[in-house]
Design an enzyme around this catalytic site. Structure first.
Site, mmCIF file in Angstrom:
data_model
loop_
_atom_site.group_PDB
_atom_site.id
_atom_site.type_symbol
_atom_site.label_atom_id
_atom_site.label_comp_id
_atom_site.label_asym_id
_atom_site.label_seq_id
_atom_site.Cartn_x
_atom_site.Cartn_y
_atom_site.Cartn_z
ATOM 1 N N ILE A 115 0.832 -1.201 0.000
ATOM 2 C CA ILE A 115 0.000 0.000 0.000
ATOM 3 C C ILE A 115 0.870 1.256 0.000
ATOM 4 C CG2 ILE A 115 -1.898 1.179 1.208
ATOM 5 C CD1 ILE A 115 -2.407 -1.567 2.617
ATOM 6 N N THR A 116 2.105 1.111 0.415
ATOM 7 C CA THR A 116 3.006 2.258 0.558
ATOM 8 C C THR A 116 3.238 2.971 -0.773
ATOM 9 O OG1 THR A 116 4.146 1.184 2.405
ATOM 10 C CG2 THR A 116 5.306 2.978 1.308
ATOM 11 N N VAL A 119 2.974 3.697 -4.893
ATOM 12 C CA VAL A 119 2.646 2.278 -4.797
ATOM 13 C C VAL A 119 3.178 1.453 -5.966
ATOM 14 C CG1 VAL A 119 0.362 2.464 -5.880
ATOM 15 C CG2 VAL A 119 0.797 0.672 -4.199
ATOM 16 N N ASP A 120 3.192 2.007 -7.161
ATOM 17 C CA ASP A 120 3.675 1.238 -8.317
ATOM 18 C C ASP A 120 5.173 0.964 -8.206
ATOM 19 O OD1 ASP A 120 1.079 1.459 -9.849
ATOM 20 O OD2 ASP A 120 1.593 3.574 -9.633
ATOM 21 N N THR A 146 -10.334 4.254 -8.973
ATOM 22 C CA THR A 146 -11.458 3.716 -9.737
ATOM 23 C C THR A 146 -12.750 3.818 -8.939
ATOM 24 O OG1 THR A 146 -10.090 2.228 -11.082
ATOM 25 C CG2 THR A 146 -12.382 1.591 -10.746
ATOM 26 N N ALA A 147 -12.677 3.513 -7.650
ATOM 27 C CA ALA A 147 -13.861 3.627 -6.793
ATOM 28 C C ALA A 147 -14.337 5.075 -6.717
ATOM 29 C CB ALA A 147 -13.546 3.099 -5.397
ATOM 30 N N ARG A 148 -13.396 5.998 -6.604
ATOM 31 C CA ARG A 148 -13.752 7.421 -6.570
ATOM 32 C C ARG A 148 -14.432 7.838 -7.871
ATOM 33 N NH1 ARG A 148 -7.812 8.935 -4.128
ATOM 34 N NH2 ARG A 148 -8.368 8.989 -1.904
ATOM 35 N N HIS A 172 -0.637 5.289 -9.965
ATOM 36 C CA HIS A 172 -1.478 5.840 -8.897
ATOM 37 C C HIS A 172 -0.879 7.193 -8.535
ATOM 38 C CE1 HIS A 172 -3.854 6.362 -5.345
ATOM 39 N NE2 HIS A 172 -2.826 6.220 -4.523
ATOM 40 N N THR A 228 -4.742 10.278 3.891
ATOM 41 C CA THR A 228 -5.918 9.502 3.489
ATOM 42 C C THR A 228 -5.791 8.133 4.138
ATOM 43 O OG1 THR A 228 -4.829 8.642 1.498
ATOM 44 C CG2 THR A 228 -6.069 10.687 1.266
#
Length: 307
Positions: A115-116, A119-120, A146-148, A172, A228
């Site tokens: 998650i850090t 991230v990629d 995508t969710a946003r 990201h 976040t």
């Protein structure tokens, strides 16, 4: 099911809480350089299990992650206001390298979700340092982006986000893009839906404005509260659920494509990344996606001496 979380800051502790609520683990181990904080979080979370599934919650050392089915990496320097995710590269690469070496030593058969940020880039570091198969090293990628996007399209168009199928792909971060060519609402291409929408005359947002809101969401939140955590905790938990339950959900995690980790649609099951799904992109989107790849590769070049 044993899940270990490396890093118990806002994201790590929020993710642990989300996992408890989802009741997907039998044991959660928390590790942090700040042992007292990890112990405090473990005790607080243990009390929360009174109202959920019975499970073991404890703080531990690296050796305690042995036997983990999944290891989540959330440790790293925090993103500061005005700082891009890629600005964090050098700072976090050294941290992630050390973490990866310990995971390889104590949990060589685990599946890793990184998650850090960025991230990629950090997911690539994990993959290279551990030497694990790429399907067992997953980044959270653009799952939250995508969710946003789906949430904002749903709000703008008066439909449930669950009826929206649209993806944010790429880095990201600043070079991510919306794959509008493949976006649909209720099975209808989104641009066709917009043309026939009864609310189109009163719609005050075009697609590019919605994308801008998505792209700037993290920066807006960070400027107001410093970090976040809830959104990414929920996204990570959904990813974990698809793995544990072998559900085969399609998300946009950071996966290995052309020797770079990047956000792209993939089927997630008990083995991690089962396969990627090629989506329709027009020429402009393809160019932007390749550009996003190149940007990530440039940052990988800046840390190659660490790998």
């Amino acid at each position: 099911m044993k899940i270990s979380i490396i890093g118990t800051g806002r994201v790590g502790s929020s993710t642990a809480f989300a996992l408890i609520n989802a009741a997907v683990a039998d044991e959660i181990v928390l590790y942090d350089l700040n042992k007292e904080m990890a112990e405090g979080e473990a005790l607080d979370l243990l009390h929360a299990t009174t109202f959920h599934k019975r499970m073991i919650i404890r703080a531990g050392e690296y050796s305690d992650i042995e036997g983990s089915d999944i290891v989540l990496i959330t440790a790293g320097a925090a993103q500061k206001p005005g700082e891009t995710r890629l600005d964090l590269t050098i700072k976090n690469a050294k941290i992630i390298k050390g973490i990866s070496e310990n995971i390889k030593k104590y949990a060589p058969n685990t599946l890793i979700i990184n998650i850090t940020n960025p991230v990629d880039v950090m997911s690539y570091v994990v993959w290279k340092v551990t030497g694990f198969e790429s399907n067992r090293v997953i980044g959270t990628g653009t799952i939250l982006d995508t969710a946003r996007l789906r949430a904002l399209i749903g709000k703008n168009c008066g439909v449930s986000p669950m009826s929206v199928h649209a993806y944010i792909i790429g880095e990201h971060g600043d070079s991510e893009l919306a794959a509008w060519s493949s976006a649909m609402i209720g099975g209808v291409p989104i641009k066709g839906f917009c043309r026939n929408c009864p609310y189109k005359d009163n719609c005050n947002k075009d697609l590019s404005k919605i994308f801008d809101d998505v792209k700037n969401s993290a920066y807006t939140i960070i400027s107001k509260k410093g970090a976040t955590n809830y959104g990414i905790a929920s996204a990570t938990t959904a990813l974990v659920e698809s793995i544990i339950k072998n559900e085969g959900r399609v998300y946009t995690p950071s996966v290995l494509l052309d020797d770079v980790y990047i956000g792209y649609p993939a089927v997630i099951n008990k083995d991690g990344v089962e396969r990627t799904i090629d989506i329709t992109l027009n020429d402009e989107e393809t160019e932007k996606f390749e550009s996003s790849k190149s940007i990530i590769k440039e940052y990988l070049e800046s840390i190659k001496n660490l790998l």
